[in-house]
Enzyme design. Structure first.
Site, PDB file in Angstrom:
ATOM      1  N   ASN A  77       4.994 -12.225  11.452  1.00 23.00           N
ATOM      2  CA  ASN A  77       5.363 -11.980  12.860  1.00 23.00           C
ATOM      3  C   ASN A  77       4.185 -11.530  13.730  1.00 23.00           C
ATOM      4  OD1 ASN A  77       8.673 -10.711  11.969  1.00 23.00           O
ATOM      5  ND2 ASN A  77       8.113 -12.757  12.660  1.00 23.00           N
ATOM      6  N   SER A 126       7.879  -8.994   9.921  1.00 28.07           N
ATOM      7  CA  SER A 126       7.214  -9.600   8.763  1.00 28.07           C
ATOM      8  C   SER A 126       5.709  -9.667   9.001  1.00 28.07           C
ATOM      9  CB  SER A 126       7.767 -11.006   8.512  1.00 28.07           C
ATOM     10  OG  SER A 126       7.310 -11.902   9.512  1.00 28.07           O
ATOM     11  N   ASP A 171      18.092 -11.752  12.464  1.00 29.88           N
ATOM     12  CA  ASP A 171      17.468 -12.890  13.140  1.00 29.88           C
ATOM     13  C   ASP A 171      18.317 -13.338  14.327  1.00 29.88           C
ATOM     14  OD1 ASP A 171      15.518 -14.791  13.558  1.00 29.88           O
ATOM     15  OD2 ASP A 171      16.224 -16.157  11.993  1.00 29.88           O
ATOM     16  N   GLU A 199      23.633 -11.706  -3.973  1.00 30.15           N
ATOM     17  CA  GLU A 199      24.519 -12.661  -3.316  1.00 30.15           C
ATOM     18  C   GLU A 199      24.008 -12.873  -1.897  1.00 30.15           C
ATOM     19  OE1 GLU A 199      27.021 -14.330  -4.694  1.00 30.15           O
ATOM     20  OE2 GLU A 199      26.587 -13.330  -6.588  1.00 30.15           O
ATOM     21  N   ARG A 228      12.499 -12.752  25.844  1.00 34.40           N
ATOM     22  CA  ARG A 228      12.763 -12.507  24.412  1.00 34.40           C
ATOM     23  C   ARG A 228      12.874 -11.018  24.102  1.00 34.40           C
ATOM     24  NH1 ARG A 228      12.031 -16.341  20.606  1.00 34.40           N
ATOM     25  NH2 ARG A 228      11.395 -14.752  19.134  1.00 34.40           N
TER      26      ARG A 228
HETATM   27  C1  IPE Z   1      12.353 -13.197   9.554  1.00 33.96           C
HETATM   28  O1  IPE Z   1      12.691 -13.771  10.774  1.00 33.96           O
HETATM   29  C2  IPE Z   1      11.627 -11.905   9.780  1.00 33.96           C
HETATM   30  C3  IPE Z   1      12.432 -10.819  10.334  1.00 33.96           C
HETATM   31  C4  IPE Z   1      13.721 -10.843  10.528  1.00 33.96           C
HETATM   32  C5  IPE Z   1      11.686  -9.619  10.635  1.00 33.96           C
HETATM   33  P1  IPE Z   1      11.748 -14.883  11.429  1.00 33.96           P
HETATM   34  O2  IPE Z   1      12.444 -15.302  12.691  1.00 33.96           O
HETATM   35  O3  IPE Z   1      10.372 -14.376  11.573  1.00 33.96           O
HETATM   36  O4  IPE Z   1      11.775 -16.023  10.333  1.00 33.96           O
HETATM   37  P2  IPE Z   1      11.452 -17.584  10.446  1.00 33.96           P
HETATM   38  O5  IPE Z   1      10.122 -17.709  11.098  1.00 33.96           O
HETATM   39  O6  IPE Z   1      12.532 -18.200  11.295  1.00 33.96           O
HETATM   40  O7  IPE Z   1      11.501 -18.086   9.035  1.00 33.96           O
HETATM   41  C1  IPE Z   2      14.493 -11.511  14.840  1.00 34.03           C
HETATM   42  O1  IPE Z   2      14.758 -12.288  15.954  1.00 34.03           O
HETATM   43  C2  IPE Z   2      13.556 -10.378  15.141  1.00 34.03           C
HETATM   44  C3  IPE Z   2      12.215 -10.502  14.546  1.00 34.03           C
HETATM   45  C4  IPE Z   2      11.820 -11.461  13.763  1.00 34.03           C
HETATM   46  C5  IPE Z   2      11.262  -9.460  14.854  1.00 34.03           C
HETATM   47  P1  IPE Z   2      13.796 -13.476  16.379  1.00 34.03           P
HETATM   48  O2  IPE Z   2      12.817 -12.958  17.390  1.00 34.03           O
HETATM   49  O3  IPE Z   2      13.201 -14.141  15.209  1.00 34.03           O
HETATM   50  O4  IPE Z   2      14.841 -14.446  17.099  1.00 34.03           O
HETATM   51  P2  IPE Z   2      14.802 -16.031  17.131  1.00 34.03           P
HETATM   52  O5  IPE Z   2      14.750 -16.511  15.722  1.00 34.03           O
HETATM   53  O6  IPE Z   2      13.586 -16.430  17.918  1.00 34.03           O
HETATM   54  O7  IPE Z   2      16.084 -16.392  17.817  1.00 34.03           O
HETATM   55 MG    MG Z   3      13.751 -15.737  14.105  1.00 33.91          MG
END
Ligand code: IPE
Ligand code: IPE
Ligand code: MG
Length: 246
Positions: free
Chosen positions: A65, A62, A17, A204, A30
């Site tokens: 997503n 996910s 993340d 964990e 992004r």
């Molecule tokens: C979780 O990250 C999903 C992946 C890392 C693929 P998200 O960025 O989608 O999760 P939320 O929305 O912050 O919970």
């Molecule tokens: C994780 O990074 C990648 C995916 C969920 C696909 P994010 O895209 O969720 O990054 P943030 O949370 O917006 O910083």
């Molecule tokens: Mg994220």
């Protein structure tokens, strides 16, 4: 003394993340964060093998997503295709078997084709395993498992009376995989976001503020060191699980 190797987690699962925030901090789109995130994946796959982690699961996309802006979703699918094409050689050279968990049948056709190509090419490897969670959600996983289980009951292949966690677990996406010992989440968020809710029952958890594009071999090692310090009790008392000292 417990040998140090006994404290290396067999299965590490990572919620990758922070790509978006990494890009935002730099005034970049992004998708640039996601691009850098793909480079981190290569680094972490190699580092995990060097540490001796046999199973590495990466939460890459996910079910939720899909609701992101369409440009971001198609950019992520493009990167996935790129990653699979580029990594085939590296995975084969290092004898890493690729697995997927999630509803991969709903991914774009080109991505499905690359996934098949890489999973087929690496199917004979047994020592190292990379698991990509793609179009994954723990809730859809349990729904899919319940459906498959109900169909097996209807077909007379199994009986509800014989159901145990072990027999039901065979209907989960993770039927061939051990439970994660350690779940790491980057970017400072401290939540599970629908990831391996059942399999992670006794994992964990390590949360790090490092954004995924900045995560490196040292950060993985730090999480493993933290894991080694923990006492896993699985419901028992500390005295019960402590190795006998003489
Ligand atoms: C979780 O990250 C999903 C992946 C890392 C693929 P998200 O960025 O989608 O999760 P939320 O929305 O912050 O919970
Ligand atoms: C994780 O990074 C990648 C995916 C969920 C696909 P994010 O895209 O969720 O990054 P943030 O949370 O917006 O910083
Ligand atoms: Mg994220």
């Amino acid at each position: 003394m417990t040998p140090v190797t006994a404290k290396i987690p067999q299965h590490v699962a990572i919620i990758m993340d922070g790509n978006g925030r990494w890009a935002k901090q730099r005034g970049l789109p992004r998708l640039e964060g996601h691009r850098r995130g793909v480079e981190t994946v290569r680094t972490v796959v190699d580092a995990a093998r060097e540490i001796g982690i046999r199973y590495l699961t990466l939460y890459a996309f996910s079910v939720e997503n899909w609701q992101r802006p369409p440009d971001e979703v198609s950019g992520l699918m493009g990167l996935l295709d790129f990653f699979l094409r580029r990594e085939l050689d590296n995975l084969t050279k290092n004898r890493v078997r690729l697995h997927t968990i999630g509803r991969t049948q709903e991914l774009p056709e080109n991505v499905q084709r690359e996934l098949r190509r890489v999973t087929d090419a690496t199917a004979s490897f047994t020592e190292w395993h990379l698991v990509l969670a793609l179009n994954y959600s723990a809730r859809t996983e349990i729904v899919d498992a319940a459906r498959a289980y109900a169909a097996a009951v209807a077909a007379g292949h199994t009986s509800p009376d014989a159901t145990t966690w072990d027999t039901f677990g065979r209907y989960l996406y993770t039927a061939d995989l051990p439970d994660p010992d350690l779940i790491i989440r980057t970017s400072g968020e401290q939540r599970i976001s629908n990831f391996l809710l059942l399999q992670g029952a006794y994992a964990e958890m390590v949360f790090t503020p490092v954004l995924w594009p900045d995560f490196g071999a040292g950060d993985l090692q730090a999480a493993v060191t933290e894991f080694a310090r923990r006492e896993r009790r699985f419901g028992l008392t500390s005295e019960q699980v402590k190795p006998a000292t003489s």
